[in-house]
Design a protein around this motif. Structure first.
Motif, PDB file in Angstrom:
ATOM      1  N   ALA B  32       0.861  -1.172   0.000  1.00 55.58           N
ATOM      2  CA  ALA B  32       0.000   0.000   0.000  1.00 55.58           C
ATOM      3  C   ALA B  32       0.904   1.231   0.000  1.00 55.58           C
ATOM      4  O   ALA B  32       2.113   1.106  -0.232  1.00 55.58           O
ATOM      5  CB  ALA B  32      -0.936  -0.022   1.205  1.00 55.58           C
ATOM      6  N   TYR B  33       0.320   2.394   0.252  1.00 49.26           N
ATOM      7  CA  TYR B  33       1.103   3.628   0.167  1.00 49.26           C
ATOM      8  C   TYR B  33       0.888   4.486   1.402  1.00 49.26           C
ATOM      9  O   TYR B  33      -0.156   4.415   2.047  1.00 49.26           O
ATOM     10  CB  TYR B  33       0.729   4.388  -1.116  1.00 49.26           C
ATOM     11  CG  TYR B  33       1.161   3.595  -2.324  1.00 49.26           C
ATOM     12  CD1 TYR B  33       2.432   3.729  -2.848  1.00 49.26           C
ATOM     13  CD2 TYR B  33       0.317   2.628  -2.873  1.00 49.26           C
ATOM     14  CE1 TYR B  33       2.865   2.946  -3.903  1.00 49.26           C
ATOM     15  CE2 TYR B  33       0.742   1.833  -3.940  1.00 49.26           C
ATOM     16  CZ  TYR B  33       2.011   2.007  -4.444  1.00 49.26           C
ATOM     17  OH  TYR B  33       2.447   1.213  -5.480  1.00 49.26           O
ATOM     18  N   MET B  34       1.901   5.257   1.718  1.00 48.86           N
ATOM     19  CA  MET B  34       1.843   6.149   2.883  1.00 48.86           C
ATOM     20  C   MET B  34       2.136   7.576   2.476  1.00 48.86           C
ATOM     21  O   MET B  34       3.006   7.819   1.632  1.00 48.86           O
ATOM     22  CB  MET B  34       2.908   5.756   3.908  1.00 48.86           C
ATOM     23  CG  MET B  34       2.601   4.513   4.698  1.00 48.86           C
ATOM     24  SD  MET B  34       3.934   4.258   5.907  1.00 48.86           S
ATOM     25  CE  MET B  34       3.159   3.054   6.968  1.00 48.86           C
ATOM     26  N   ASP B  35       1.421   8.507   3.132  1.00 49.74           N
ATOM     27  CA  ASP B  35       1.842   9.900   3.114  1.00 49.74           C
ATOM     28  C   ASP B  35       2.353  10.227   4.526  1.00 49.74           C
ATOM     29  O   ASP B  35       2.449   9.338   5.385  1.00 49.74           O
ATOM     30  CB  ASP B  35       0.698  10.824   2.684  1.00 49.74           C
ATOM     31  CG  ASP B  35      -0.487  10.783   3.642  1.00 49.74           C
ATOM     32  OD1 ASP B  35      -0.444  10.019   4.646  1.00 49.74           O
ATOM     33  OD2 ASP B  35      -1.449  11.521   3.409  1.00 49.74           O
ATOM     34  N   GLN B  36       2.668  11.482   4.768  1.00 48.06           N
ATOM     35  CA  GLN B  36       3.234  11.872   6.060  1.00 48.06           C
ATOM     36  C   GLN B  36       2.298  11.517   7.216  1.00 48.06           C
ATOM     37  O   GLN B  36       2.730  11.046   8.263  1.00 48.06           O
ATOM     38  CB  GLN B  36       3.515  13.378   6.038  1.00 48.06           C
ATOM     39  CG  GLN B  36       3.980  13.952   7.356  1.00 48.06           C
ATOM     40  CD  GLN B  36       5.303  13.352   7.810  1.00 48.06           C
ATOM     41  OE1 GLN B  36       6.255  13.322   7.031  1.00 48.06           O
ATOM     42  NE2 GLN B  36       5.374  12.847   9.033  1.00 48.06           N
ATOM     43  N   GLU B  37       1.005  11.726   6.982  1.00 42.82           N
ATOM     44  CA  GLU B  37       0.043  11.478   8.058  1.00 42.82           C
ATOM     45  C   GLU B  37      -0.061   9.980   8.375  1.00 42.82           C
ATOM     46  O   GLU B  37      -0.099   9.583   9.541  1.00 42.82           O
ATOM     47  CB  GLU B  37      -1.329  12.046   7.665  1.00 42.82           C
ATOM     48  CG  GLU B  37      -2.315  12.025   8.812  1.00 42.82           C
ATOM     49  CD  GLU B  37      -3.657  12.661   8.444  1.00 42.82           C
ATOM     50  OE1 GLU B  37      -3.869  12.969   7.259  1.00 42.82           O
ATOM     51  OE2 GLU B  37      -4.471  12.840   9.368  1.00 42.82           O
ATOM     52  N   ALA B  38      -0.114   9.154   7.340  1.00 43.40           N
ATOM     53  CA  ALA B  38      -0.182   7.707   7.551  1.00 43.40           C
ATOM     54  C   ALA B  38       1.067   7.210   8.272  1.00 43.40           C
ATOM     55  O   ALA B  38       1.006   6.362   9.163  1.00 43.40           O
ATOM     56  CB  ALA B  38      -0.352   6.992   6.208  1.00 43.40           C
ATOM     57  N   TRP B  39       2.213   7.765   7.884  1.00 44.41           N
ATOM     58  CA  TRP B  39       3.476   7.419   8.541  1.00 44.41           C
ATOM     59  C   TRP B  39       3.420   7.774  10.023  1.00 44.41           C
ATOM     60  O   TRP B  39       3.747   6.957  10.894  1.00 44.41           O
ATOM     61  CB  TRP B  39       4.608   8.162   7.842  1.00 44.41           C
ATOM     62  CG  TRP B  39       5.925   8.161   8.548  1.00 44.41           C
ATOM     63  CD1 TRP B  39       6.462   9.197   9.268  1.00 44.41           C
ATOM     64  CD2 TRP B  39       6.890   7.098   8.597  1.00 44.41           C
ATOM     65  NE1 TRP B  39       7.692   8.840   9.762  1.00 44.41           N
ATOM     66  CE2 TRP B  39       7.985   7.562   9.366  1.00 44.41           C
ATOM     67  CE3 TRP B  39       6.931   5.810   8.063  1.00 44.41           C
ATOM     68  CZ2 TRP B  39       9.115   6.762   9.620  1.00 44.41           C
ATOM     69  CZ3 TRP B  39       8.048   5.018   8.317  1.00 44.41           C
ATOM     70  CH2 TRP B  39       9.119   5.490   9.086  1.00 44.41           C
ATOM     71  N   ALA B  40       2.984   8.991  10.330  1.00 42.79           N
ATOM     72  CA  ALA B  40       2.950   9.448  11.721  1.00 42.79           C
ATOM     73  C   ALA B  40       1.979   8.599  12.551  1.00 42.79           C
ATOM     74  O   ALA B  40       2.306   8.181  13.669  1.00 42.79           O
ATOM     75  CB  ALA B  40       2.545  10.925  11.772  1.00 42.79           C
ATOM     76  N   ARG B  41       0.815   8.319  11.986  1.00 41.80           N
ATOM     77  CA  ARG B  41      -0.164   7.513  12.717  1.00 41.80           C
ATOM     78  C   ARG B  41       0.356   6.099  12.975  1.00 41.80           C
ATOM     79  O   ARG B  41       0.094   5.505  14.015  1.00 41.80           O
ATOM     80  CB  ARG B  41      -1.474   7.401  11.920  1.00 41.80           C
ATOM     81  CG  ARG B  41      -2.218   8.697  11.775  1.00 41.80           C
ATOM     82  CD  ARG B  41      -2.964   9.059  13.050  1.00 41.80           C
ATOM     83  NE  ARG B  41      -3.801  10.209  12.813  1.00 41.80           N
ATOM     84  CZ  ARG B  41      -5.128  10.152  12.613  1.00 41.80           C
ATOM     85  NH1 ARG B  41      -5.770   9.012  12.679  1.00 41.80           N
ATOM     86  NH2 ARG B  41      -5.809  11.248  12.377  1.00 41.80           N
ATOM     87  N   THR B  42       1.062   5.567  11.999  1.00 44.24           N
ATOM     88  CA  THR B  42       1.613   4.214  12.148  1.00 44.24           C
ATOM     89  C   THR B  42       2.606   4.171  13.308  1.00 44.24           C
ATOM     90  O   THR B  42       2.581   3.249  14.127  1.00 44.24           O
ATOM     91  CB  THR B  42       2.277   3.767  10.832  1.00 44.24           C
ATOM     92  OG1 THR B  42       1.272   3.701   9.817  1.00 44.24           O
ATOM     93  CG2 THR B  42       2.948   2.404  10.975  1.00 44.24           C
TER      94      THR B  42
END
Lengths: 125, 125
Positions: B32-42
């Motif tokens: 799948a793909y990540m942006d900055q927000e997805a990265w931070a939440r992860t």
């Protein structure tokens, strides 16, 4: 490698992500991208070919000799990602690390602390 | 998971590809793909979050309960791909297969022939 007739990634939405995994150890070695031509060359030659916006079509190992011999090709459920299970003839990473995810300096780890990175090996890339 | 200060994917060129791998078996489960927000939440939640152009920010398992508990996060050499080593609470694929690369029907195999696909399991996705 036998290919089911007509089965290919769906390139209508752009490039397909290609995950390269060591067929023996299961280690994820690198991620790159394929277009139709890279896909076709990979199936024809049983070696990994990719497409990048900078380089266009390229064969992994063409300059370094570190070819990726493809053992198995799988597609994901919506056919926009490819899994290449390979035997690598040398380090997969241009830094000389076996894996691009083991290149050191940029990794997060759980409480067990950082995994030692491999040193650079001549002739990779 | 301890995070080295300031280390993050390079989102300046767009989304980062995220490869999800079973931490125990080594099986590649999905891409799948990540942006900055997805990265931070992860990193905050230790569960896998992604970004898709259709859905925006989404957490794997939010609707199905099949969360991906993140054991380890790694970046590749040029910081545009992420490797999430996880323990999956259920099938990673919306088809019900354990892996999106094991969803049946679209796979190419070597001479040993096709690997049996898992049947659909209720409640995934």
């Amino acid at each position: 490698m036998s290919v089911n007739d007509g089965v290919a990634p769906d390139f209508s939405r752009g490039l397909a992500a290609a995950v390269v995994q060591d067929a023996d150890s299961g280690e994820v070695l690198m991620v790159a991208y394929m277009d139709q031509e890279a896909w076709a060359r990979t199936l024809e030659t049983r070696r990994a070919w990719f497409h990048s916006r900078k380089r266009g079509l390229w064969e992994k190992g063409a300059t370094s000799g570190n070819y990726l011999d493809v053992v198995e090709v799988r597609l994901d459920c919506d056919r926009d990602a490819v899994l290449l299970r390979v035997r690598a003839r040398g380090p997969a990473c241009h830094t000389g690390a076996r894996s691009c995810f083991d290149a050191g300096g940029a990794n997060q780890q759980d409480e067990s602390g950082p995994v030692p990175a491999e040193g650079p090996v001549a002739g990779s890339g």
